[in-house]
Design a protein around this motif. Structure first.
Motif, PDB file in Angstrom:
ATOM      1  N   ALA A 124       0.826  -1.207   0.000  1.00  0.00           N
ATOM      2  CA  ALA A 124       0.000   0.000   0.000  1.00  0.00           C
ATOM      3  C   ALA A 124       0.864   1.263   0.000  1.00  0.00           C
ATOM      4  N   ALA A 125       1.942   1.257   0.776  1.00  0.00           N
ATOM      5  CA  ALA A 125       2.838   2.413   0.828  1.00  0.00           C
ATOM      6  C   ALA A 125       3.511   2.633  -0.529  1.00  0.00           C
ATOM      7  N   GLY A 126       3.799   1.545  -1.229  1.00  0.00           N
ATOM      8  CA  GLY A 126       4.371   1.668  -2.560  1.00  0.00           C
ATOM      9  C   GLY A 126       3.375   2.231  -3.563  1.00  0.00           C
ATOM     10  N   LEU A 127       2.112   1.838  -3.420  1.00  0.00           N
ATOM     11  CA  LEU A 127       1.065   2.319  -4.319  1.00  0.00           C
ATOM     12  C   LEU A 127       0.626   3.742  -3.995  1.00  0.00           C
ATOM     13  N   TYR A 128       0.642   4.084  -2.722  1.00  0.00           N
ATOM     14  CA  TYR A 128       0.158   5.390  -2.256  1.00  0.00           C
ATOM     15  C   TYR A 128       1.205   6.058  -1.362  1.00  0.00           C
ATOM     16  N   PRO A 129       2.348   6.405  -1.910  1.00  0.00           N
ATOM     17  CA  PRO A 129       3.443   6.934  -1.083  1.00  0.00           C
ATOM     18  C   PRO A 129       3.156   8.285  -0.433  1.00  0.00           C
ATOM     19  N   LYS A 130       2.151   8.998  -0.913  1.00  0.00           N
ATOM     20  CA  LYS A 130       1.849  10.318  -0.362  1.00  0.00           C
ATOM     21  C   LYS A 130       0.610  10.323   0.531  1.00  0.00           C
ATOM     22  N   GLU A 131       0.139   9.136   0.892  1.00  0.00           N
ATOM     23  CA  GLU A 131      -1.029   9.023   1.772  1.00  0.00           C
ATOM     24  C   GLU A 131      -0.554   8.781   3.206  1.00  0.00           C
ATOM     25  N   ALA A 132      -0.735   9.764   4.061  1.00  0.00           N
ATOM     26  CA  ALA A 132      -0.275   9.673   5.446  1.00  0.00           C
ATOM     27  C   ALA A 132      -0.896   8.482   6.180  1.00  0.00           C
ATOM     28  N   GLU A 133      -2.179   8.212   5.927  1.00  0.00           N
ATOM     29  CA  GLU A 133      -2.859   7.124   6.633  1.00  0.00           C
ATOM     30  C   GLU A 133      -2.223   5.766   6.348  1.00  0.00           C
ATOM     31  N   VAL A 134      -1.727   5.572   5.145  1.00  0.00           N
ATOM     32  CA  VAL A 134      -1.086   4.303   4.792  1.00  0.00           C
ATOM     33  C   VAL A 134       0.158   4.094   5.664  1.00  0.00           C
ATOM     34  N   HIS A 135       0.968   5.123   5.805  1.00  0.00           N
ATOM     35  CA  HIS A 135       2.188   5.025   6.611  1.00  0.00           C
ATOM     36  C   HIS A 135       1.859   4.929   8.098  1.00  0.00           C
ATOM     37  N   TYR A 136       0.814   5.617   8.517  1.00  0.00           N
ATOM     38  CA  TYR A 136       0.363   5.536   9.907  1.00  0.00           C
ATOM     39  C   TYR A 136      -0.012   4.088  10.243  1.00  0.00           C
ATOM     40  N   ASP A 137      -0.834   3.501   9.393  1.00  0.00           N
ATOM     41  CA  ASP A 137      -1.271   2.124   9.637  1.00  0.00           C
ATOM     42  C   ASP A 137      -0.100   1.147   9.623  1.00  0.00           C
ATOM     43  N   LEU A 138       0.878   1.399   8.778  1.00  0.00           N
ATOM     44  CA  LEU A 138       2.024   0.505   8.663  1.00  0.00           C
ATOM     45  C   LEU A 138       2.851   0.484   9.946  1.00  0.00           C
ATOM     46  N   GLY A 139       2.785   1.515  10.740  1.00  0.00           N
ATOM     47  CA  GLY A 139       3.544   1.531  11.993  1.00  0.00           C
ATOM     48  C   GLY A 139       3.056   0.521  13.014  1.00  0.00           C
ATOM     49  N   PHE A 140       1.775   0.192  12.985  1.00  0.00           N
ATOM     50  CA  PHE A 140       1.213  -0.698  14.001  1.00  0.00           C
ATOM     51  C   PHE A 140       1.748  -2.130  13.956  1.00  0.00           C
ATOM     52  N   VAL A 186       4.601  10.014   7.956  1.00  0.00           N
ATOM     53  CA  VAL A 186       3.298  10.617   8.245  1.00  0.00           C
ATOM     54  C   VAL A 186       3.490  12.111   8.511  1.00  0.00           C
ATOM     55  N   VAL A 187       4.457  12.431   9.334  1.00  0.00           N
ATOM     56  CA  VAL A 187       4.730  13.819   9.690  1.00  0.00           C
ATOM     57  C   VAL A 187       5.208  14.600   8.469  1.00  0.00           C
ATOM     58  N   ALA A 188       6.058  13.978   7.657  1.00  0.00           N
ATOM     59  CA  ALA A 188       6.573  14.653   6.468  1.00  0.00           C
ATOM     60  C   ALA A 188       5.463  14.933   5.459  1.00  0.00           C
ATOM     61  N   ILE A 189       4.526  14.014   5.327  1.00  0.00           N
ATOM     62  CA  ILE A 189       3.441  14.160   4.356  1.00  0.00           C
ATOM     63  C   ILE A 189       2.425  15.213   4.800  1.00  0.00           C
ATOM     64  N   ASP A 190       2.013  15.151   6.058  1.00  0.00           N
ATOM     65  CA  ASP A 190       0.957  16.048   6.551  1.00  0.00           C
ATOM     66  C   ASP A 190       1.256  16.436   7.993  1.00  0.00           C
ATOM     67  N   PRO A 191       2.218  17.360   8.189  1.00  0.00           N
ATOM     68  CA  PRO A 191       2.702  17.670   9.536  1.00  0.00           C
ATOM     69  C   PRO A 191       1.668  18.256  10.497  1.00  0.00           C
ATOM     70  N   ASN A 192       0.587  18.814   9.990  1.00  0.00           N
ATOM     71  CA  ASN A 192      -0.410  19.429  10.869  1.00  0.00           C
ATOM     72  C   ASN A 192      -1.620  18.534  11.137  1.00  0.00           C
ATOM     73  N   SER A 193      -1.584  17.313  10.644  1.00  0.00           N
ATOM     74  CA  SER A 193      -2.726  16.412  10.804  1.00  0.00           C
ATOM     75  C   SER A 193      -2.774  15.800  12.203  1.00  0.00           C
ATOM     76  N   ALA A 194      -3.944  15.281  12.545  1.00  0.00           N
ATOM     77  CA  ALA A 194      -4.105  14.580  13.817  1.00  0.00           C
ATOM     78  C   ALA A 194      -3.224  13.338  13.851  1.00  0.00           C
ATOM     79  N   LEU A 195      -3.070  12.670  12.707  1.00  0.00           N
ATOM     80  CA  LEU A 195      -2.209  11.489  12.655  1.00  0.00           C
ATOM     81  C   LEU A 195      -0.766  11.868  12.969  1.00  0.00           C
ATOM     82  N   ALA A 196      -0.293  12.962  12.405  1.00  0.00           N
ATOM     83  CA  ALA A 196       1.077  13.416  12.653  1.00  0.00           C
ATOM     84  C   ALA A 196       1.274  13.754  14.126  1.00  0.00           C
ATOM     85  N   LYS A 197       0.289  14.413  14.709  1.00  0.00           N
ATOM     86  CA  LYS A 197       0.403  14.758  16.133  1.00  0.00           C
ATOM     87  C   LYS A 197       0.437  13.496  16.989  1.00  0.00           C
ATOM     88  N   SER A 198      -0.351  12.511  16.623  1.00  0.00           N
ATOM     89  CA  SER A 198      -0.381  11.256  17.357  1.00  0.00           C
ATOM     90  C   SER A 198       0.972  10.551  17.308  1.00  0.00           C
TER      91      SER A 198
END
Length: 83
Positions: A15-31, A51-63
């Protein structure tokens, strides 16, 4: 179970390879990295840094910023993998 973590990692990496700019994909991969025994904190921190690099102000990045900077290996108790 060990096999589940490996499967989740494989799927997450695809998924990260297919969607490298989707923060949620990288977030989920951490688990899966966090959940294995012992936790793979190096890879977990690497994917969560994306996640932080893609969308630094998102709730996912803060988490993930909170999780990485804390002594715990996991995001806040209310955080769950994105769907």
């Amino acid at each position: 179970k060990k096999g589940h973590h490996a499967d989740a990692q494989k799927i997450g990496l695809v998924a990260a390879g297919l969607y490298p700019k989707e923060a949620e994909v990288h977030y989920d991969l951490g688990f899966p990295y966090m959940s294995q025994t012992p936790p793979d904190s190096v890879n977990m921190k690497a994917v969560w840094a994306k996640v932080v690099a893609i969308d630094p102000n998102s709730a996912l990045a803060k988490s993930v910023q909170t999780a990485v900077s804390s002594t715990k290996a996991s995001p806040s108790a209310t955080a769950t993998p994105a769907k």
